[in-house]
Enzyme design. Structure first.
Site, mmCIF file in Angstrom:
data_model
loop_
_atom_site.group_PDB
_atom_site.id
_atom_site.type_symbol
_atom_site.label_atom_id
_atom_site.label_comp_id
_atom_site.label_asym_id
_atom_site.label_seq_id
_atom_site.Cartn_x
_atom_site.Cartn_y
_atom_site.Cartn_z
ATOM 1 N N PHE A 17 43.248 41.598 35.977
ATOM 2 C CA PHE A 17 43.461 43.037 35.573
ATOM 3 C C PHE A 17 43.419 44.035 36.845
ATOM 4 C CE2 PHE A 17 39.134 44.399 36.913
ATOM 5 C CZ PHE A 17 38.334 43.343 37.201
ATOM 6 N N VAL B 145 42.983 37.634 44.525
ATOM 7 C CA VAL B 145 43.170 37.615 42.960
ATOM 8 C C VAL B 145 42.434 38.399 42.382
ATOM 9 C CG1 VAL B 145 43.955 36.195 41.071
ATOM 10 C CG2 VAL B 145 44.355 35.564 43.493
ATOM 11 N N LYS B 146 42.661 39.462 41.731
ATOM 12 C CA LYS B 146 41.866 40.423 40.802
ATOM 13 C C LYS B 146 41.636 39.644 39.607
ATOM 14 C CE LYS B 146 40.674 45.139 39.901
ATOM 15 N NZ LYS B 146 39.107 45.065 40.374
ATOM 16 N N ALA B 147 41.064 38.621 39.538
ATOM 17 C CA ALA B 147 40.786 37.869 38.145
ATOM 18 C C ALA B 147 39.503 37.750 37.754
ATOM 19 C CB ALA B 147 40.741 36.278 38.484
ATOM 20 N N TYR C 279 34.672 38.024 38.740
ATOM 21 C CA TYR C 279 33.425 38.813 38.591
ATOM 22 C C TYR C 279 32.115 38.406 38.238
ATOM 23 C CZ TYR C 279 36.807 42.209 40.077
ATOM 24 O OH TYR C 279 37.663 42.872 41.079
#
Ligand code: PMP
Length: 315
Positions: free
Chosen positions: A38, A159-161, A165
């Site tokens: 995202f 990587v903005k996975a 989070y």
């Protein structure tokens, strides 16, 4: 953004749809194995023109595509396609204020596959109003978390996975339990990495330091903007290198950069005051330069802003 904020509409499956219609099945890759990447992007409201200006739209879409590439989420997103959705969303929602936009790609089907024929990619994008956080002015108290930031060899922070989070959630929970606003995570080597939503900068004796992008951090777009502004408006060349934990305690100023927190001062680390314990002069000057650039509207000199197509009429 409050947990209670539920806009009437969301971009889902190629169109603006009622919020309640955007659903996935529990037996989908995104639910089972967090197969999703995202972005978090901002639209700054320009009251003179009654329209939004989107900040760094190209860079956000590029990072989203790069994230999707690494974890093999097939997609045909383009900057134009994302902006078309954003434009339709701001018109449908009618917000006449700053907004936060969260384009998200996820896998509905396709267990560990790289094959576009047997995977099924979904895309959704909520748009929320974002009132300015008070801590942008007052500063945040942070702790150094006992949890380490995942590394490029485990769950790569570049990587903005969504799955990343989970690591950051543990640190946030620790901060909350300690009564702090935020947590800074160290990387596997014990050097400063980042917070759960921002890059970290330190000022000491007029020099500015930030962990390099190879220090287990997201390649923050606001970080790049801060480096650009410090160079061009203050003549400061930011040092990008490994940063020791104790440098946090010896800094004159510490600040965070992120799309949501913008430029946020840090006023204490592990309950030890940073400098005088209030936001520092360089941090404030950088905030001024950053907000001027983000709110430049049609006067954007830096190529950071994309205007919304339509004005949002007063209701
Ligand atoms: N690190 C993490 C883990 C983040 O989630 C964010 C927010 N996207 C940032 C840093 C800041 O990145 P950006 O400036 O691109 O918003």
């Amino acid at each position: 953004m409050s947990e209670l904020t539920r806009p009437d509409y969301i971009w889902f499956d190629g169109a603006v749809r009622p919020w309640s219609q955007a659903t996935v099945h529990v037996w989908s890759e995104v639910v089972l194995r967090a197969a999703s990447v995202f972005e978090g992007m901002r639209g700054y409201w320009c009251p003179e023109e009654s329209r939004h200006y989107f900040l760094h739209a190209d860079a956000h879409v590029q990072r989203l595509k790069e994230s999707a590439r690494v974890v093999r989420i097939p997609n045909d997103l383009t900057v134009e396609g994302v902006l078309r959705g954003v434009n339709e969303m701001v018109s449908a929602l009618g917000y006449r204020e700053d907004v936060y936009i969260r384009p998200t790609l996820y896998l509905e089907r396709g267990r560990y596959t790289n094959d576009a024929d047997i995977s099924d990619t979904g895309y959704f994008m909520p748009v929320f109003p974002v009132p300015r956080s008070e801590t942008i002015t007052t500063g945040q108290s942070v702790i150094v978390s006992s949890w380490r930031r995942s590394g490029d060899d485990t769950a790569p922070p570049r990587v903005k996975a969504a799955a990343n989070y989970y690591n950051l959630r543990l640190a946030r929970l620790e901060a909350e339990a300690a009564g702090a606003d935020e947590a800074i995570l160290l990387n596997a080597a014990g050097k400063v990495a980042e917070t759960g939503g921002a890059a970290v900068f330190l000022v000491r004796g007029g020099r500015v330091v930030t962990p390099a992008v190879s220090e287990s951090i997201l390649d923050s777009i606001t970080r790049r903007s801060a480096i650009e502004l410090l160079r061009e408006t203050a003549g400061i060349q930011v040092e990008e290198r490994p940063v020791d934990r104790t440098e946090l305690y010896q800094a004159d100023e510490v600040f965070l950069t992120g799309t949501l927190c913008e430029i946020t001062p840090v006023v204490s680390v592990d309950r030890l005051a940073v400098g005088s314990g209030s936001p520092g002069a360089l941090t404030k000057a950088l905030q001024d330069a950053y907000y001027a650039a983000c709110r430049a509207g049609g006067g954007d000199q830096r190529g950071w802003l994309t205007p919304a197509e339509a004005v949002v009429p007063a209701r």
